[in-house]
Structure formats: structure tokens, C-alpha cells
Design a protein around this motif. Structure first.
Motif, PDB file in Angstrom:
ATOM      1  N   GLN A 162       0.815  -1.209   0.000  1.00 51.19           N
ATOM      2  CA  GLN A 162       0.000   0.000   0.000  1.00 51.19           C
ATOM      3  C   GLN A 162       0.859   1.274   0.000  1.00 51.19           C
ATOM      4  OE1 GLN A 162      -3.205   0.525  -0.457  1.00 51.19           O
ATOM      5  NE2 GLN A 162      -2.895   2.728  -0.253  1.00 51.19           N
ATOM      6  N   THR A 165       6.182   3.967  -1.109  1.00 50.89           N
ATOM      7  CA  THR A 165       7.465   4.640  -0.888  1.00 50.89           C
ATOM      8  C   THR A 165       8.249   3.976   0.237  1.00 50.89           C
ATOM      9  OG1 THR A 165       6.188   6.194   0.452  1.00 50.89           O
ATOM     10  CG2 THR A 165       6.803   6.906  -1.751  1.00 50.89           C
TER      11      THR A 165
ATOM     12  N   THR B 232      -0.569   4.619  -1.302  1.00 49.45           N
ATOM     13  CA  THR B 232      -0.266   5.678  -0.349  1.00 49.45           C
ATOM     14  C   THR B 232       1.198   6.097  -0.540  1.00 49.45           C
ATOM     15  OG1 THR B 232      -1.788   4.638   1.175  1.00 49.45           O
ATOM     16  CG2 THR B 232      -0.307   6.292   2.101  1.00 49.45           C
ATOM     17  N   PHE B 233       1.430   7.404  -0.441  1.00 41.79           N
ATOM     18  CA  PHE B 233       2.792   7.924  -0.590  1.00 41.79           C
ATOM     19  C   PHE B 233       3.167   8.674   0.680  1.00 41.79           C
ATOM     20  CE2 PHE B 233       1.012   7.328  -4.705  1.00 41.79           C
ATOM     21  CZ  PHE B 233       2.057   6.978  -5.543  1.00 41.79           C
ATOM     22  N   SER B 234       4.115   8.148   1.425  1.00 40.17           N
ATOM     23  CA  SER B 234       4.574   8.871   2.609  1.00 40.17           C
ATOM     24  C   SER B 234       5.780   9.735   2.252  1.00 40.17           C
ATOM     25  CB  SER B 234       4.918   7.890   3.724  1.00 40.17           C
ATOM     26  OG  SER B 234       5.897   6.975   3.295  1.00 40.17           O
ATOM     27  N   ASP B 235       6.118   9.733   0.974  1.00 40.75           N
ATOM     28  CA  ASP B 235       7.289  10.478   0.509  1.00 40.75           C
ATOM     29  C   ASP B 235       7.159  10.599  -1.009  1.00 40.75           C
ATOM     30  OD1 ASP B 235       9.741  11.714   0.425  1.00 40.75           O
ATOM     31  OD2 ASP B 235      10.930   9.903   0.792  1.00 40.75           O
ATOM     32  N   ASN B 310       0.690  12.746   4.006  1.00 41.96           N
ATOM     33  CA  ASN B 310       0.546  11.689   3.000  1.00 41.96           C
ATOM     34  C   ASN B 310      -0.277  12.114   1.782  1.00 41.96           C
ATOM     35  OD1 ASN B 310       2.070   9.904   4.618  1.00 41.96           O
ATOM     36  ND2 ASN B 310       0.236   9.377   5.762  1.00 41.96           N
TER      37      ASN B 310
END
Lengths: 409, 353
Positions: A162, A165, B232-235, B310
Motif C-alpha cells: 500500500q 514509498t 499511499t505515498f509517505s514520501d 501523505n
């Protein structure tokens, strides 16, 4: 080769009930290792991510692999889709998540058994983000019978399925059968392959390893423990210094003869060995709890008392009991080294045996090395001066260790 | 008496050594290696080279060797989003420069960056102020305007290949010049913490964020749904160390299917990055990105207004690649802060590496 969660789901779900053992807290070493890992091996690249990545630590045992997964709780919850409460070990959905997102395949294409063991949440620290909550999950992996444990494909997408990154840094913390027991060995990174958008499995080849290789490593470890452990070495030497001498008027007197000396030395060494063998076994198996600081301080005292004995006979004729008693203390210190390893029964048995044999061999070497000059010297009047000098030096070193070890705690 | 003499002698020796050492340091810092010339009548690459040579002229011989480095991939890729204490940068450190040297370094940086309000050089000066703010509000000496670096990879000239590298925490400028032409202005990294917790003078990325959000604000509900990514992109995906890893397939919404006003909104968002470089070169690059706009895709994850941790936006074209990611506060806790990168699928590092 990307595995969807559904594909993961097909694997081994009936084993949940078999979970029997509840491991205590995940190794305290991991934070140290984590730092070491970043500074030594990955440096800048790993630093690029603002949130700490997952660190996976593999402990390769004889018939199974222990997998400790350390991940930032916030990133896990993003992937899990919900906050996790305090009773995570009872949460069926949580436990199943790991079985759905971790799959190992042996050389024979058989899927291995993935068993959820335990999970804990702890506060930890990173240079980049400061304090954060870390989720530590312990998994135990069992290959199908006859499958080579040292080669497998790892299909892993915990969090990453999910949060794309996120990355998982895979390390071997202990591989007893290859002789690796204290260094953290990075073996790969699980991450999204950005151009293809897929997470590829990692091919893990642990190389050569055998029970014999593990045993040999432990033997060398035991020998080095004496050779490099100045305190144990000094204790042995100072115990041997007055051994060739007779006592007269409560003072050390003349050389007692070859047979007398050899008998005395052998009995002292044997008693010491008997003592430390017992506690090495008990300590390693964690049957007797002890504080390693206290033991280290007591070793200082054992040297101090033996140093005094070399100056004036303190327990002449009772050396065997004293050596055995001090052996018990030194054995606990030895066990400190072994009890840090996560080993199964077979490996542990071989370790205790190998480590002890290593200690013995080194002791015999030292005796053979020290005995001839000691006997030659002990016949001469100058030996009294030598004995007193040695006793002072040992006492000084012992006092230093005692103070240092008390202060160090 | 003898002891006293000995002690006095020792004190004398120590003070002599320390004095001679400090006078060495002082003289090293103020001996310029050349003479400064007036660059004001020059333009384009001639002015950039002139200002670069002026900076070199103000430096001591040892500072010069720190600034002037080899043009190679290893040096070119030494940028990061992180503070310089965690990822060391190459080149001269602004905090080590005297006033004359610092003025010369800033004059060069100003020349190669744009003049649009809140973009280009102004954006960088705001970014420095923000880092000073972090330093004074719990961040300590790790942060602050003194912790920025500049390096020349290759010798600045109108005929050779060289790169001007400048950066530090939350900043990376990498301009590659080949035969006097700006061949690449990327990777270009900008970020700021905290995002908007203090006065309006310190908000280097507000304009960028607003333009990106406006781009999605112009979309219909079904267009928004197409633009939304499920991951989801945390960066950002293509941060430092992720060179040349552009996705093979583009995701999100194709700008070619949008109306003129929506296309303009996308171009306006791209401008907030391209206008970070000097105006003349920005116009050239914008012309290229405008020509390629129909094959450009926009996508987001989380919320399209880019306010919560995010939240994530991407613009991916034939050449252009822009990412903007909202992350948690590091020094100023619980206040999100953005990271952002502008790359070019063929122009990163001038296409050299």
C-alpha cells in the motif's frame, strides 16, 4: 512475480492454532544494530526516506528461521487500513495480515510455513524523525521437510503493497551454521521497482553452512574469550603463580618439586573448569537469573583475592574449592556471551560444548606455555620478588576493574 | 624555582603555538586568490561565468579547492532533502564564508535562479529563513542559513561541461551547462518545514502548493476520480538516490483530454517549478513542456488540496516530472511539511549521468 494479497491468502492459514510459544521482547540489540546498519552499510541512500524504513532481522536456526520485523507503527497503520489497539496479539486480522504478506518458497518450489509468534509496540528513536512508535513482530518460518533452509525466495510486501514509498531492509543477525553470530549482515532491500511498479521477490542464498562450521566457530569463540579476556587470563595466571610453592610459617616458602607442582596445577585447573562448566550451562539456558554487572564485579574480587593469596597464603590446601567456586562465577560471565544468541536446542548444546572445549584448549595452551618458566623461576630466590610483583599488579588491575564495573552500571 | 621556570617556559610555548596557529587561520581566510571584476554589463552564460570567477577570486587557495571539484556522477548525485549533518554535502559552506565571499556566492545563485515573486531566488531566501526558524525553534545548529553549500563540478566556462550545485536541508539546485547552454536544471528539490506556521514572508512553497491544488480544483468529479491513485505515498517516489527510475507507464489523468482552462492550470503548476531557474531559460523549458502538455498526466493520492500528511501529487509528462508530498513535522511536531522534486526524464544532470 508480484503477489497480490489474495495470492498470499492462499497460503497456510490453518497453522494459527499451533502457536504455542510466546517469545519475550524482541532482542534489545536491535536498536544498536539498526544504527550500525545505517552508518556502515547504507549511509545516504537509506537516509533519504523521512520515515524510518522497515528493518527485518533474520536469525537462521537449524530447522527454522526467526524473522523479526521492526517497522514504524504509523506506516504500518496506513497499510493495514486501521489503527491497531493494545491487544494486537489477540487480533486475528492483524495476525493473518503477516501470513498474507510474507511467503517463502524453497528450492523445490514448496511454500514454507509462516507462523505468527508475537508483536509488541515500543517507543524508539531515529536521528531523522526523533521519537516514534515502532511495531516489532516476530515470525517463525519452517521449511517443508528436507528443504534446504539456506536457499529461498522471499515474497514480502508488508506495508509496501500500500505505502509504495516504504522499503524493507533485510539483514541476517545470526546465522550460527555459517559462523555468523554477532555482526548484522545486510542481504537485500525489498522495495517497489518504480519503472515496472512491481515488488519483486528477493532471492536469498545464505551460502555454505553446517553444524560442524557452527561448532568450530563456537570453539574459536571460547578460546578467544580466554586469550582476549584479560581478566580471565590474569585470574588464571595469578592462581598459578604460587602453585609450585610450599607453605612454611603461614608464608610462601620453597619450590615443592615437579610432581607436587603438576598435581597442584592440574587440580586447580580441573576445579576451575568444573565450576565454570556448570554455570556456563545453567546461565546459557537461563536457568539461573543473574546480573552481568554483579558477575563482572565479582570477577574483579576473585582476582583481588587470588592476588592476595599469591602474596600470602590465604587458602593453602583449599585451592580446589576456591578455584571451583570462582569457576562458578566466571562460568556465568562466559554464559553471557552465549545467552545472547537465539539458538535452538541442538545448536545451543553444540555451542555450550564447543565454547567450553575452546576455553579448555586455551587454558591448557596457557598452562603449557607458563608452566616451564614458572617452575624454573620458582626454584630461585628471585621468585619471591616476582610473585610479589605479580600479586601487586593483579591486585591493582582487579581494583581498577571493580571500580570501573561498579561505576559503569 | 626550577619548577616555576619550567612552567613559565611551557606556558610561553603553548601560547606561542596557539597564537601562530590563529594568525595562520585569519590570514588564510582573508587572502583572496584573485581579483573581482564587474560583471554587470554581461548577460547570459558570460555573466554566470563572470560571477563564478568572481566567487573564486574572493576565496583562499584552500577554499578554492573545496569549491572547485571534478565533474562526475558521484559528485553530481550528492544532493539530499536531509540536513547536512546527516548527509554531508560537497563544496563551500556558507557559514564558513566572510561577508564578501557570501555576497559573491549569493550573486551567482541569484543569477541562475528566477526573478518571479516567491519563486527562484526569492523562494530560496525564504527557504533559508525557514531553516533559521527551525534552528531557533528546537532544531539547533543542525539547521540554519549557514548550513548551505555551493560547489562547481568542472570549471565554469562558456565552452565546457560543468555543473553548478547548491543546496542543503530541503534544497537542491543542479544546473548543468554544456558549451554555454543550460542542458539541465534538474534534479531540483524544494521543501520547507513548517509549511505555514509563521509569517507570510517565509512561505516558499505556498505558491507551488496553491497552483497544484488549483489544477485539481478545475477538474470534474469523474476527472478527479481518474486522477486518484490507490497507493499511499509517505514520501516522493524519486527522491535522492532514485535517479533514472521513472515509471514506464504513466498513471492518473491525461491532460490532453482536458479543456484549455484546465490545461492552463496544469501549466501554471509546472511554472512554479520551472520559474525557479533564470527567466530566459525558464521560458525555453516552459515552451517545451507546453508543447508536450497533451501527453502529460496528473495524479494525486490522499486529498487533492494537499493539506494533510501523505497527500501527494504528481505531474508526469514526456519530459517533466514533478512530485509534491505532504509529510509529518520533524522539528515542529504535528505540523505537516511538504517535500517536492522537479525532475526531467531526459534532462536530469543535463543528460550526462
Amino acid at each position: 512475480m508480484y503477489l497480490t494479497p489474495t495470492q498470499f491468502g492462499e497460503i497456510e492459514q490453518a497453522i494459527m492454532a499451533a502457536v504455542s510459544k510466546s517469545f519475550p521482547k524482541v532482542a534489545n540489540l536491535h536498536q544498536v544494530c539498526y544504527l550500525l546498519f545505517f552508518t556502515l552499510f547504507f549511509g545516504e541512500i537509506a537516509y533519504a526516506h523521512p520515515m524510518p524504513n522497515t528493518v527485518i532481522e533474520l536469525t537462521i536456526q537449524h530447522k527454522s528461521i526467526q524473522m523479526d520485523i521492526l517497522m514504524p507503527l504509523s506506516e504500518f497503520e496506513l497499510a493495514f487500513g486501521q489503527k491497531i489497539g493494545s491487544n494486537i496479539n489477540e487480533n486475528e486480522q492483524f495476525r493473518r495480515y503477516f501470513q498474507e504478506h510474507i511467503r517463502l518458497q524453497g528450492k523445490d518450489k514448496q511454500t514454507w510455513e509462516v507462523k505468527f509468534i508475537s508483536a509488541t509496540i515500543q517507543e524508539t528513536n531515529s536521528e531523522i524523525v526523533g521519537k516514534y512508535s515502532e511495531l516489532a513482530v516476530r515470525i517463525q518460518i519452517f521449511p517443508k521437510t528436507d528443504s534446504d533452509i539456506r536457499y529461498f525466495l522471499l515474497f514480502y510486501d508488508v506495508i509496501i503493497h500500500q505505502v509504495i514509498t516504504h522499503e524493507a531492509l533485510l539483514n541476517v543477525v545470526q546465522d550460527w551454521e555459517s559462523g555468523q553470530h554477532e555482526n548484522l549482515l545486510p542481504i537485500g532491500v525489498v522495495k517497489l521497482d518504480i519503472p515496472t511498479g512491481k515488488i519483486f521477490p528477493l532471492e536469498i542464498n545464505l551460502g555454505e553452512g553446517s553444524l560442524w562450521k557452527g561448532f568450530k566457530t563456537m570453539l574459536v569463540l571460547g578460546a578467544n574469550h580466554i586469550a582476549e579476556g584479560t581478566d580471565h587470563l590474569l585470574f588464571l595466571l595469578i592462581l598459578l603463580v604460587p602453585a609450585p610453592l610450599l607453605v612454611k610459617n603461614k608464608k610462601w616458602s620453597s619450590f615443592g618439586g615437579l610432581r607436587y607442582t603438576v598435581r597442584k596445577l592440574v587440580s586447580i585447573i580441573t576445579a576451575f573448569t568444573a565450576g565454570h562448566s556448570v554455570t556456563l550451562l545453567l546461565g546459557t539456558l537461563a536457568w539461573i537469573p543473574f546480573s552481568s554487572q554483579l558477575i563482572e564485579v565479582m570477577i574483579g574480587f576473585s582476582i583481588l583475592i587470588s592476588a592476595f593469596h599469591a602474596y600470602r597464603p590465604l587458602f593453602f590446601g583449599k585451592e580446589i574449592y576456591i578455584a571451583a567456586g570462582f569457576g562458578l562465577i566466571h562460568g556465568l560471565a562466559f554464559s553471557d556471551t552465549l545467552s545472547k544468541l537465539h539458538l535452538d536446542a541442538l545448536q545451543m548444546g553444540l555451542s555450550i560444548f564447543g565454547f567450553n572445549v575452546g576455553i579448555e584448549l586455551m587454558q591448557i595452551c596457557i598452562m603449557l606455555l607458563v608452566l616451564p618458566p614458572l617452575m624454573l623461576l620458582s626454584k630461585r630466590p628471585i621468585y619471591a620478588n616476582f610473585r610479589i610483583l605479580m600479586s601487586c599488579l593483579a591486585a591493582f588491575a582487579a581494583l581498577f576493574w571493580i571500580v570501573e564495573r561498579i561505576a559503569g552500571g | 624555582m626550577r619548577k616555576l621556570v619550567l612552567n613559565l617556559f611551557l606556558v610561553a610555548c603553548v601560547s606561542f603555538v596557539s597564537c601562530s596557529k590563529s594568525s595562520d587561520d585569519a590570514s588564510a581566510a582573508v587572502t583572496p586568490s584573485g581579483t573581482v571584476t564587474d560583471c554587470s554589463s554581461k548577460t547570459g552564460i558570460a555573466k554566470i561565468v563572470c560571477l563564478a570567477e568572481n566567487l573564486k577570486a574572493t576565496l583562499s587557495a584552500s577554499q578554492l579547492t573545496t569549491l572547485q571539484l571534478e565533474y562526475n556522477a558521484t559528485n553530481a548525485k550528492k544532493w539530499s532533502n536531509l540536513p547536512v549533518t546527516m548527509v554531508p554535502r560537497i563544496g563551500i559552506r556558507f557559514g564558513d564564508l566572510n561577508a564578501t565571499q557570501l555576497t559573491a556566492a549569493k550573486a551567482l545563485l541569484k543569477e541562475v535562479t528566477g526573478s518571479t515573486a516567491n519563486e527562484g531566488y526569492e523562494e530560496i531566501t525564504q527557504l533559508w529563513l525557514a531553516d533559521d526558524y527551525l534552528s531557533n525553534n528546537g532544531g539547533g545548529t543542525t539547521y540554519g542559513a549557514g548550513q548551505y553549500y555551493m560547489a562547481f563540478l568542472g570549471t565554469p566556462s562558456a565552452t565546457a561541461t560543468w555543473q553548478l550545485q547548491a543546496g542543503g536541508h530541503h534544497l537542491a539546485v543542479s544546473n548543468t551547462y554544456v558549451n554555454g547552454v543550460l542542458k539541465g536544471a534538474t534534479p531540483s528539490f524544494r521543501a520547507v518545514e513548517p509549511f505555514a506556521a509563521f509569517g507570510s514572508n517565509y512561505q516558499p512553497l505556498v505558491q507551488d502548493r496553491d497552483a497544484l491544488a488549483a489544477m485539481f480544483g478545475s477538474l470534474s468529479a469523474s476527472e478527479l476520480a481518474t486522477a486518484k491513485l490507490s497507493s499511499t505515498f509517505s514520501d516522493i517516489l524519486l527522491g535522492p538516490g532514485k535517479d533514472g527510475q521513472f515509471p514506464n507507464a504513466k498513471s492518473g489523468l491525461k491532460v490532453g483530454n482536458l479543456n484549455a482552462a484546465q490545461k492552463t492550470a496544469v501549466l501554471n503548476a509546472i511554472k512554479t517549478y520551472v520559474n525557479d531557474i533564470d527567466d530566459a531559460n525558464a521560458a525555453i523549458i516552459m515552451a517545451k513542456y507546453t508543447a508536450e502538455i497533451d501527453d502529460t498526466y496528473i495524479a494525486y493520492s490522499g486529498n487533492a488540496n494537499l493539506t494533510v500528511q501523505n497527500d501527494y501529487v504528481r505531474i508526469d509528462g514526456t519530459s517533466v516530472w514533478i512530485e509534491y508530498s505532504v509529510q509529518g513535522g520533524i522539528v515542529i511536531r504535528n505540523v505537516p511539511h511538504p517535500h517536492s522534486v522537479w525532475r526531467d526524464r531526459t534532462g536530469d544532470y543535463g543528460g550526462s549521468f
